[in-house]
Scaffold this motif. Structure first.
Motif, PDB file in Angstrom:
ATOM      1  N   PRO A 108      18.203  24.819  14.250  1.00 29.90           N
ATOM      2  CA  PRO A 108      16.859  24.244  14.254  1.00 29.90           C
ATOM      3  C   PRO A 108      16.415  23.892  15.676  1.00 29.90           C
ATOM      4  O   PRO A 108      17.220  23.470  16.509  1.00 29.90           O
ATOM      5  CB  PRO A 108      17.003  22.994  13.386  1.00 29.90           C
ATOM      6  CG  PRO A 108      18.452  22.626  13.477  1.00 29.90           C
ATOM      7  CD  PRO A 108      19.203  23.908  13.662  1.00 29.90           C
ATOM      8  N   VAL A 109      15.126  24.076  15.926  1.00 25.21           N
ATOM      9  CA  VAL A 109      14.507  23.662  17.190  1.00 25.21           C
ATOM     10  C   VAL A 109      13.545  22.513  16.850  1.00 25.21           C
ATOM     11  O   VAL A 109      12.627  22.696  16.034  1.00 25.21           O
ATOM     12  CB  VAL A 109      13.756  24.829  17.855  1.00 25.21           C
ATOM     13  CG1 VAL A 109      13.092  24.360  19.150  1.00 25.21           C
ATOM     14  CG2 VAL A 109      14.709  25.989  18.127  1.00 25.21           C
ATOM     15  N   PHE A 110      13.741  21.377  17.499  1.00 25.04           N
ATOM     16  CA  PHE A 110      13.008  20.167  17.126  1.00 25.04           C
ATOM     17  C   PHE A 110      11.740  20.014  17.955  1.00 25.04           C
ATOM     18  O   PHE A 110      11.717  20.278  19.159  1.00 25.04           O
ATOM     19  CB  PHE A 110      13.898  18.943  17.290  1.00 25.04           C
ATOM     20  CG  PHE A 110      14.957  18.827  16.225  1.00 25.04           C
ATOM     21  CD1 PHE A 110      14.797  17.934  15.176  1.00 25.04           C
ATOM     22  CD2 PHE A 110      16.087  19.627  16.249  1.00 25.04           C
ATOM     23  CE1 PHE A 110      15.756  17.835  14.180  1.00 25.04           C
ATOM     24  CE2 PHE A 110      17.060  19.536  15.263  1.00 25.04           C
ATOM     25  CZ  PHE A 110      16.885  18.641  14.221  1.00 25.04           C
ATOM     26  N   VAL A 111      10.679  19.582  17.265  1.00 24.11           N
ATOM     27  CA  VAL A 111       9.400  19.279  17.891  1.00 24.11           C
ATOM     28  C   VAL A 111       8.988  17.891  17.414  1.00 24.11           C
ATOM     29  O   VAL A 111       8.877  17.658  16.199  1.00 24.11           O
ATOM     30  CB  VAL A 111       8.323  20.318  17.512  1.00 24.11           C
ATOM     31  CG1 VAL A 111       7.006  19.972  18.187  1.00 24.11           C
ATOM     32  CG2 VAL A 111       8.769  21.725  17.877  1.00 24.11           C
ATOM     33  N   ARG A 114      11.325  16.493  14.706  1.00 22.79           N
ATOM     34  CA  ARG A 114      11.534  17.159  13.418  1.00 22.79           C
ATOM     35  C   ARG A 114      11.744  18.660  13.646  1.00 22.79           C
ATOM     36  O   ARG A 114      11.172  19.240  14.582  1.00 22.79           O
ATOM     37  CB  ARG A 114      10.352  16.922  12.488  1.00 22.79           C
ATOM     38  CG  ARG A 114       9.027  17.335  13.073  1.00 22.79           C
ATOM     39  CD  ARG A 114       7.831  16.844  12.253  1.00 22.79           C
ATOM     40  NE  ARG A 114       6.581  17.225  12.887  1.00 22.79           N
ATOM     41  CZ  ARG A 114       5.981  18.407  12.712  1.00 22.79           C
ATOM     42  NH1 ARG A 114       6.508  19.300  11.896  1.00 22.79           N
ATOM     43  NH2 ARG A 114       4.844  18.685  13.336  1.00 22.79           N
ATOM     44  N   PRO A 115      12.564  19.302  12.800  1.00 22.87           N
ATOM     45  CA  PRO A 115      12.818  20.739  12.969  1.00 22.87           C
ATOM     46  C   PRO A 115      11.605  21.563  12.546  1.00 22.87           C
ATOM     47  O   PRO A 115      11.154  21.472  11.400  1.00 22.87           O
ATOM     48  CB  PRO A 115      14.018  21.001  12.053  1.00 22.87           C
ATOM     49  CG  PRO A 115      13.983  19.905  11.041  1.00 22.87           C
ATOM     50  CD  PRO A 115      13.357  18.722  11.706  1.00 22.87           C
ATOM     51  N   VAL A 116      11.057  22.318  13.464  1.00 20.40           N
ATOM     52  CA  VAL A 116       9.864  23.117  13.192  1.00 20.40           C
ATOM     53  C   VAL A 116      10.173  24.610  13.282  1.00 20.40           C
ATOM     54  O   VAL A 116       9.670  25.400  12.487  1.00 20.40           O
ATOM     55  CB  VAL A 116       8.730  22.747  14.167  1.00 20.40           C
ATOM     56  CG1 VAL A 116       7.538  23.687  13.991  1.00 20.40           C
ATOM     57  CG2 VAL A 116       8.304  21.304  13.947  1.00 20.40           C
ATOM     58  N   ALA A 188      16.936  29.198  21.387  1.00 19.97           N
ATOM     59  CA  ALA A 188      16.337  27.869  21.226  1.00 19.97           C
ATOM     60  C   ALA A 188      15.821  27.342  22.563  1.00 19.97           C
ATOM     61  O   ALA A 188      14.737  26.726  22.627  1.00 19.97           O
ATOM     62  CB  ALA A 188      17.366  26.907  20.640  1.00 19.97           C
ATOM     63  N   ALA A 189      16.564  27.586  23.631  1.00 22.62           N
ATOM     64  CA  ALA A 189      16.116  27.148  24.955  1.00 22.62           C
ATOM     65  C   ALA A 189      14.818  27.848  25.347  1.00 22.62           C
ATOM     66  O   ALA A 189      13.924  27.232  25.953  1.00 22.62           O
ATOM     67  CB  ALA A 189      17.204  27.425  25.987  1.00 22.62           C
ATOM     68  N   ARG A 190      14.688  29.109  24.984  1.00 20.97           N
ATOM     69  CA  ARG A 190      13.457  29.837  25.305  1.00 20.97           C
ATOM     70  C   ARG A 190      12.273  29.309  24.487  1.00 20.97           C
ATOM     71  O   ARG A 190      11.151  29.212  24.988  1.00 20.97           O
ATOM     72  CB  ARG A 190      13.655  31.335  25.055  1.00 20.97           C
ATOM     73  CG  ARG A 190      14.779  31.962  25.852  1.00 20.97           C
ATOM     74  CD  ARG A 190      14.534  31.873  27.358  1.00 20.97           C
ATOM     75  NE  ARG A 190      15.690  32.361  28.100  1.00 20.97           N
ATOM     76  CZ  ARG A 190      16.618  31.585  28.653  1.00 20.97           C
ATOM     77  NH1 ARG A 190      16.515  30.263  28.551  1.00 20.97           N
ATOM     78  NH2 ARG A 190      17.633  32.112  29.298  1.00 20.97           N
ATOM     79  N   VAL A 191      12.510  28.982  23.229  1.00 19.98           N
ATOM     80  CA  VAL A 191      11.431  28.416  22.405  1.00 19.98           C
ATOM     81  C   VAL A 191      11.022  27.051  22.954  1.00 19.98           C
ATOM     82  O   VAL A 191       9.823  26.721  23.020  1.00 19.98           O
ATOM     83  CB  VAL A 191      11.875  28.303  20.930  1.00 19.98           C
ATOM     84  CG1 VAL A 191      10.820  27.570  20.107  1.00 19.98           C
ATOM     85  CG2 VAL A 191      12.114  29.695  20.346  1.00 19.98           C
TER      86      VAL A 191
END
Length: 554
Positions: A108-111, A114-116, A188-191
């Motif tokens: 998950p990538v958090f925004v 929260r995971p978006v 995830a780092a790129r997102v």
């Protein structure tokens, strides 16, 4: 985000993020098939389960699995329970997976806490148990014989221990798993970098616009198809247990307007044999086959899927239920793909394609510890297309084609065998005004005793031609003994023992032809003979063209 240039930059940035994840997996993996065949997939999705982007090397088989499986992960691990650093995995074929050896990993990538978004990677790891090494169990009668099953799990040291304990090659499997995890971290780092650049709302708006644009392009292309109902079917040779019993995949394609229905009602029911597929794989086959008749520039993401309604009857060969095996999934989905090809070829004859040779996978493994495994496959010839000969030994495959077949030298350096020869097979392409693509023949000479497992199809029922074109010629798996004699193996065989000095011969099937072979210009036939694609005897028998200084020529 209405600026077209900015939107295009963002679209490419998302694809590159997935692409980089796949490169990391390949460079970090331990298994020969992954490292040398570049067989890794990566994608970016969101918490709604939408496929946003996938790497250029990702097969639709794998991106559809990642799309279908993510909601299952969220079902078992609700978004509110996820924490930064979590990584999840599964391989359950009935919950979006492919088969037991294909591991799907999600991060998950958090925004704003929260995971978006989710980054995802997937490869076929070297071994997770089952009847035979490498995940090949062509004679399995239930899922339990195909290897370890993982429901959605939080990937941690305990799960790694379970994977290690269930593998014949534990170090390779754990190395592959860690490569998958590393790939998700890079993506995830790129997102996260894109979130910093565009902001939470800007990235969301850009992604929505990208998917909506893809949907509009897809609907416009579908609207160009002729309206009507087009039906077709395609047979499967056998299930490996009943060699004389064929099975059928049936489809109706309903076109008209800006959407399409692909209905597989009437397809034969699931069987206790390894020729069933999970729903994610059948969805992939249907979408790929339809896209072959659309503009190839249309991106592949969730927007494309909105316009194509794929109906897969539960309990059929294309949507198996527990505990029916799913490891041989490519056999029914290739039949599904072929049925759609033929239905749409009837609808759009100027883009028709004849049936093709199929992917022929096999594994070669040590008889006992210490274990070594070589997983590979080769491709049959592609069916002729209206106005074009079929490509040789490439296969109609929703993947990266021959690039995924490992090169000989790395295989020889890692396994006690020699790749003695690799060649196309003259006369194997179906004769026609446009000739089917040739199959190939590869000889693996063994330096020590080993077990060979095969899972083939279209080795008994040849791919037919169209409009007067003739079928391709079937290949097979063969044992070449030390004295040079050949023994044909069943198309689906488990752990056949080969001794040192013997060889496995993998011969793939040619594609069907289109049009009357006697309408093929004599000069094209002569060119085929000069190139080694057709023999002099084949030129005379199949095309009526006699060669030689004293022969009368057409």
């Amino acid at each position: 985000m209405n600026d077209r240039l900015t939107a295009e930059v963002l679209r490419n940035a998302l694809v590159v993020a997935a692409e980089e994840a796949g490169v990391v997996v390949i460079r970090s993996a331990w298994s020969t098939f992954i490292v040398e065949g570049s067989d890794a997939s990566a994608a970016i999705l969101d918490h709604r389960g939408r496929l946003i982007a996938h790497s250029m090397a990702t097969t639709l088989m794998n991106s559809m699995a990642l799309k279908v499986a993510l909601p299952e992960v969220i079902k078992d691990f609700p978004l509110g329970t996820m924490r930064p650093g979590d990584v999840f995995a599964l391989n359950d074929a009935y919950r979006g997976g492919v088969h037991t050896n294909d591991l799907l990993v999600f991060r998950p990538v958090f925004v704003s806490g929260r995971p978006v978004y989710f980054t995802a990677t997937m490869i076929h790891v070297s071994d997770l148990g089952g009847l035979s090494a490498g995940g090949m169990a062509p004679l399995a009668t239930d899922i339990f014989l195909e290897g370890l099953q993982l429901p959605p799990v939080r990937l941690d040291a305990t799960v790694e221990s379970i994977l290690r304990a269930n593998s014949r090659t534990p170090d390779k499997v754990i190395g592959d798993v860690r490569a998958l995890v590393a790939g998700t971290a890079v993506a995830a780092a790129r997102v996260e970098a894109l979130l910093s650049e565009y902001g939470e709302a800007g990235l969301a708006e850009g992604i929505d616009a990208y998917l909506d644009h893809t949907e509009a392009l897809t609907r416009a292309a579908l609207a160009g198809l002729p309206a009507g109902e087009f039906a077709a079917s395609y047979p499967i040779d056998d299930d490996g247990l009943n060699p004389d019993l064929a099975h059928q995949v049936r489809v109706r394609v309903l076109a008209g307007g800006d959407d399409l229905v692909v209905d597989f009602a009437g397809t034969d029911p699931q069987v206790p044999a390894a020729i069933n597929a999970s729903a994610s794989q059948s969805l992939a086959a249907a979408v790929f086959a339809v896209r072959c008749f659309l503009d190839p520039a249309i991106p592949m993401n969730d927007g494309c899927l909105r316009a194509i309604d794929v109906r897969l009857p539960e309990g059929s060969l294309l949507n198996a239920r527990r505990p029916y095996p799913c490891g041989g999934r490519y056999v029914p989905i290739y039949a599904a793909m072929e049925a759609i090809f033929q239905a749409l070829s009837d609808a759009v004859p100027e883009r028709a394609i004849a049936a093709s040779g199929i992917l022929q996978p096999f594994s070669i493994a040590a008889v006992g510890a210490p274990y070594w495994i070589h997983l590979s496959y080769d491709f049959g010839g592609v069916g002729a297309r209206q106005g074009l000969d079929g490509p040789d030994a490439t296969g109609v495959h929703f993947g990266i084609g021959r690039n995924s077949v490992p090169q000989a030298e790395p295989v020889e350096s890692r396994c006690p065998l020699l790749v003695e020869s690799l060649e196309t097979i003259a006369d194997s392409g179906g004769p026609g005004r446009w000739r089917g693509g040739l199959g190939s023949r590869t000889v693996y000479r063994f330096l020590s005793a080993c077990h060979v497992t095969t899972r083939g199809d279209r080795l008994r029922l040849a791919p037919p031609g169209r409009d007067g074109g003739l079928p391709g010629r079937v290949g097979g798996f063969f044992r070449e003994r030390a004295d040079g004699s050949l023994e044909r193996l069943p198309s689906k065989v488990n752990n056949a023992r080969f001794e040192a000095g013997e060889a496995l011969v993998v011969a793939t099937t040619g594609g069907g032809g289109i049009g009357d072979p006697y309408r093929r210009p004599a000069e094209e036939v002569r060119a085929d003979v000069r190139a080694g694609r057709v023999t002099e005897a084949g030129a005379l028998t199949d095309y009526g063209v006699a060669l030689g200084t004293r022969a009368k020529q057409r």
